[in-house]
Design a protein around this motif. Structure first.
Motif, PDB file in Angstrom:
ATOM      1  N   GLY A 128      11.387  72.519  48.675  1.00  0.00           N
ATOM      2  CA  GLY A 128      11.868  73.621  48.387  1.00  0.00           C
ATOM      3  C   GLY A 128      12.904  73.461  48.513  1.00  0.00           C
ATOM      4  N   ARG A 129      14.236  71.988  47.268  1.00  0.00           N
ATOM      5  CA  ARG A 129      15.636  72.688  47.624  1.00  0.00           C
ATOM      6  C   ARG A 129      15.707  71.199  46.483  1.00  0.00           C
ATOM      7  N   GLU A 130      17.109  71.468  46.013  1.00  0.00           N
ATOM      8  CA  GLU A 130      16.949  70.540  44.634  1.00  0.00           C
ATOM      9  C   GLU A 130      18.198  68.683  45.516  1.00  0.00           C
ATOM     10  N   MET A 131      17.296  68.050  45.121  1.00  0.00           N
ATOM     11  CA  MET A 131      17.457  66.855  45.789  1.00  0.00           C
ATOM     12  C   MET A 131      19.282  66.309  45.250  1.00  0.00           C
ATOM     13  N   PRO A 132      19.785  66.195  46.243  1.00  0.00           N
ATOM     14  CA  PRO A 132      21.515  65.707  46.667  1.00  0.00           C
ATOM     15  C   PRO A 132      22.129  64.719  46.022  1.00  0.00           C
ATOM     16  N   PHE A 133      22.829  64.218  45.553  1.00  0.00           N
ATOM     17  CA  PHE A 133      23.521  63.064  44.431  1.00  0.00           C
ATOM     18  C   PHE A 133      22.609  62.154  45.426  1.00  0.00           C
ATOM     19  N   ASP A 134      22.862  61.604  46.675  1.00  0.00           N
ATOM     20  CA  ASP A 134      23.164  60.387  47.053  1.00  0.00           C
ATOM     21  C   ASP A 134      22.056  59.995  47.497  1.00  0.00           C
ATOM     22  N   GLU A 135      20.983  61.285  47.518  1.00  0.00           N
ATOM     23  CA  GLU A 135      19.478  61.542  48.156  1.00  0.00           C
ATOM     24  C   GLU A 135      18.817  60.848  46.424  1.00  0.00           C
ATOM     25  N   GLN A 136      19.201  61.514  45.892  1.00  0.00           N
ATOM     26  CA  GLN A 136      18.724  60.978  44.370  1.00  0.00           C
ATOM     27  C   GLN A 136      18.805  59.333  44.094  1.00  0.00           C
ATOM     28  N   VAL A 137      20.180  58.567  44.017  1.00  0.00           N
ATOM     29  CA  VAL A 137      20.033  57.654  44.387  1.00  0.00           C
ATOM     30  C   VAL A 137      18.836  56.534  45.056  1.00  0.00           C
ATOM     31  N   ALA A 138      19.460  57.358  46.233  1.00  0.00           N
ATOM     32  CA  ALA A 138      18.422  56.149  47.541  1.00  0.00           C
ATOM     33  C   ALA A 138      16.769  56.392  47.278  1.00  0.00           C
ATOM     34  N   SER A 139      16.629  56.614  46.313  1.00  0.00           N
ATOM     35  CA  SER A 139      15.072  57.305  45.674  1.00  0.00           C
ATOM     36  C   SER A 139      14.997  56.514  44.904  1.00  0.00           C
ATOM     37  N   VAL A 140      16.072  56.560  44.150  1.00  0.00           N
ATOM     38  CA  VAL A 140      15.634  55.335  42.471  1.00  0.00           C
ATOM     39  C   VAL A 140      15.814  53.986  42.964  1.00  0.00           C
ATOM     40  N   LYS A 141      16.642  53.552  44.188  1.00  0.00           N
ATOM     41  CA  LYS A 141      16.670  52.607  44.981  1.00  0.00           C
ATOM     42  C   LYS A 141      15.456  52.548  45.557  1.00  0.00           C
ATOM     43  N   ASN A 142      14.369  53.099  46.735  1.00  0.00           N
ATOM     44  CA  ASN A 142      13.352  53.299  46.560  1.00  0.00           C
ATOM     45  C   ASN A 142      12.477  52.273  46.076  1.00  0.00           C
ATOM     46  N   ASP A 143      11.916  53.244  44.546  1.00  0.00           N
ATOM     47  CA  ASP A 143      11.610  52.505  43.831  1.00  0.00           C
ATOM     48  C   ASP A 143      11.820  51.629  42.961  1.00  0.00           C
ATOM     49  N   ILE A 144      12.767  50.965  42.633  1.00  0.00           N
ATOM     50  CA  ILE A 144      13.782  49.752  42.688  1.00  0.00           C
ATOM     51  C   ILE A 144      13.064  48.432  43.176  1.00  0.00           C
ATOM     52  N   ASP A 145      12.430  49.048  44.680  1.00  0.00           N
ATOM     53  CA  ASP A 145      12.060  48.029  45.643  1.00  0.00           C
ATOM     54  C   ASP A 145      10.765  47.788  44.943  1.00  0.00           C
ATOM     55  N   PHE A 146      10.609  49.401  44.822  1.00  0.00           N
ATOM     56  CA  PHE A 146       8.924  48.591  44.830  1.00  0.00           C
ATOM     57  C   PHE A 146       8.558  47.721  43.333  1.00  0.00           C
ATOM     58  N   GLY A 147       9.475  47.925  43.056  1.00  0.00           N
ATOM     59  CA  GLY A 147       8.966  47.934  41.406  1.00  0.00           C
ATOM     60  C   GLY A 147       9.230  45.940  41.388  1.00  0.00           C
ATOM     61  N   ALA A 148      10.314  45.878  42.740  1.00  0.00           N
ATOM     62  CA  ALA A 148      10.587  44.077  42.571  1.00  0.00           C
ATOM     63  C   ALA A 148       9.408  43.310  43.018  1.00  0.00           C
ATOM     64  N   ARG A 149       8.185  44.078  44.177  1.00  0.00           N
ATOM     65  CA  ARG A 149       7.650  44.103  44.710  1.00  0.00           C
ATOM     66  C   ARG A 149       6.555  43.968  44.321  1.00  0.00           C
ATOM     67  N   LEU A 150       6.305  44.361  42.851  1.00  0.00           N
ATOM     68  CA  LEU A 150       4.834  44.310  41.869  1.00  0.00           C
ATOM     69  C   LEU A 150       5.037  43.319  40.895  1.00  0.00           C
ATOM     70  N   GLY A 151       6.188  42.317  40.942  1.00  0.00           N
ATOM     71  CA  GLY A 151       6.741  41.650  39.997  1.00  0.00           C
ATOM     72  C   GLY A 151       7.646  42.373  38.813  1.00  0.00           C
ATOM     73  N   MET A 152       7.867  43.507  38.668  1.00  0.00           N
ATOM     74  CA  MET A 152       7.844  44.203  37.285  1.00  0.00           C
ATOM     75  C   MET A 152       9.370  44.476  36.783  1.00  0.00           C
ATOM     76  N   LYS A 153       9.735  43.976  35.913  1.00  0.00           N
ATOM     77  CA  LYS A 153      11.125  43.837  35.206  1.00  0.00           C
ATOM     78  C   LYS A 153      11.899  44.843  35.166  1.00  0.00           C
ATOM     79  N   TYR A 154      11.225  46.236  34.605  1.00  0.00           N
ATOM     80  CA  TYR A 154      11.374  47.486  34.042  1.00  0.00           C
ATOM     81  C   TYR A 154      10.826  48.389  35.565  1.00  0.00           C
ATOM     82  N   ILE A 155      11.967  49.076  35.562  1.00  0.00           N
ATOM     83  CA  ILE A 155      11.018  50.831  35.854  1.00  0.00           C
ATOM     84  C   ILE A 155      11.816  51.793  34.625  1.00  0.00           C
ATOM     85  N   ARG A 156      10.726  52.738  34.915  1.00  0.00           N
ATOM     86  CA  ARG A 156      11.000  54.049  34.099  1.00  0.00           C
ATOM     87  C   ARG A 156      11.401  54.996  34.358  1.00  0.00           C
ATOM     88  N   ALA A 157      12.578  55.775  34.203  1.00  0.00           N
ATOM     89  CA  ALA A 157      13.590  56.973  34.334  1.00  0.00           C
ATOM     90  C   ALA A 157      12.608  58.063  33.920  1.00  0.00           C
TER      91      ALA A 157
END
Length: 339
Positions: A88-117
């Motif tokens: 119900g609110r816009e995600m603050p900048f720091d939380e956006q960055v943390a969210s992207v890092k979470n997807d980086i971690d997940f991509g790394a677990r799967l052996g991905m070379k890329y994550i699509r933004a």
């Protein structure tokens, strides 16, 4: 033979996976049989509950088992970050960055070379996450998707931010839907089924072919007496255009994956609305060596009328791509999908 590789986004099989007709193994096996060895996923589709809940190690282990069993390669995890609708609110900048890092971690677990933004993500967020992506040996690729293109101010802003940051972890993933040279037949047929008069549908199709400004198309449809679905059919022209594939050449050093968007593959292996022969020639000229991943989106335009056969559609595109890439072997399926 070209050094460009073939892959599939499992998003192409969304109807079959949602209806329980294809398991993850069915999807991977189908891609492998077609010689499309690069596998791209949307995390939410392939791993239920992502990103709201974590993915268990057992599910990740099964993913790696499938990759090894079928000789396929993890290519990209397509993440969302819909920061405008977050609790119900816009995600603050720091939380956006943390969210992207979470997807980086997940991509790394799967052996991905890329994550699509998603293209809506601000470049500052991706730049802030880039050092972490570098640590994980992953590149963040922002999708260049219609109605945006490589001359759009928002994409130029990303390009400038990426160059200023100087990080190799930042790049682009062009979606071939931005090179829509003809109004797709499956779109027109759907609008006819929902009540657009034939003469108006014919006008819109021809106006798109003639590159008439969308505002004029919409106005003319209104003056022709068009309402409701007819206006919607005209409005589609605002969000699509025949941009130039050659514009990718200036950005090729940051292009690492391609979405092979298509809406229909005919029985003679042609996508009537997207000039793949020209696209592949441009990619070859630019020295591209990554994957073109099939991304079928015609399903949503026909499912009111017939059951989509996404596997057959992907097979046809893979045959087309193999031919354009100079491959000697014709992709074919050995294992039918159970009805």
């Amino acid at each position: 033979m070209s050094s460009i590789k073939r892959g599939v986004s499992l998003y192409s099989f969304q109807n079959e996976t949602f209806q329980g007709k294809m398991s993850l193994e069915d999807c991977v096996r189908t891609c492998a049989e077609l010689g499309a060895n690069g596998i791209e996923i949307i995390g939410e589709q392939t791993f239920w509950g992502w990103p709201e809940v974590g993915v268990e190690d057992a599910a990740v282990a099964e993913w790696h088992r499938l990759m090894q069993a079928y000789g396929t390669t993890p290519v990209s995890h397509d993440f969302m970050l819909d920061y405008k609708r977050y609790k119900g609110r816009e995600m603050p900048f720091d939380e956006q960055v943390a969210s992207v890092k979470n997807d980086i971690d997940f991509g790394a677990r799967l052996g991905m070379k890329y994550i699509r933004a998603l293209v809506s993500i601000a470049p500052e967020v991706l730049v802030a996450a880039a050092p972490y992506a570098e640590e994980k040996n992953i590149k963040i690729l922002i999708e260049v998707h219609a109605p945006l293109h490589f001359d759009h101010p928002w994409i130029i802003r990303h390009a400038e931010a990426f160059e200023k940051a100087g990080s190799d972890a930042l790049g682009f993933l062009p979606d071939m839907g931005m090179f829509l040279f003809a109004y797709p037949r499956v779109w027109k047929e759907k609008f006819l089924r929902v009540g657009v008069p034939r003469h108006i549908a014919d006008y819109i199709e021809k106006a798109y072919e003639d590159r008439v400004l969308s505002e004029y198309v919409i106005l003319n449809v209104q003056q022709m007496g068009g309402t409701g679905p007819a206006i919607a059919m005209a409005e589609v022209t605002r969000h699509n255009a025949a941009f130039e594939p050659k514009r990718m050449l200036d950005y090729m050093h940051r292009i690492h994956n391609i979405h092979g968007k298509f809406y229909e593959m005919t029985a003679d292996y042609v996508e009537p609305s997207i000039p793949y022969d020209e696209i592949v020639a441009v990619l070859q000229k630019g020295g591209y060596t990554g994957y073109i991943c099939s991304e079928y989106e015609g399903n949503r335009w026909i499912e009111d009328f017939e059951e989509p056969d996404s596997v057959e559609q992907v097979r046809r595109q893979q045959v087309m791509l193999a031919r354009l890439l100079g491959e000697a072997t014709v992709p074919s399926l050995k294992t039918p999908i159970a009805a």
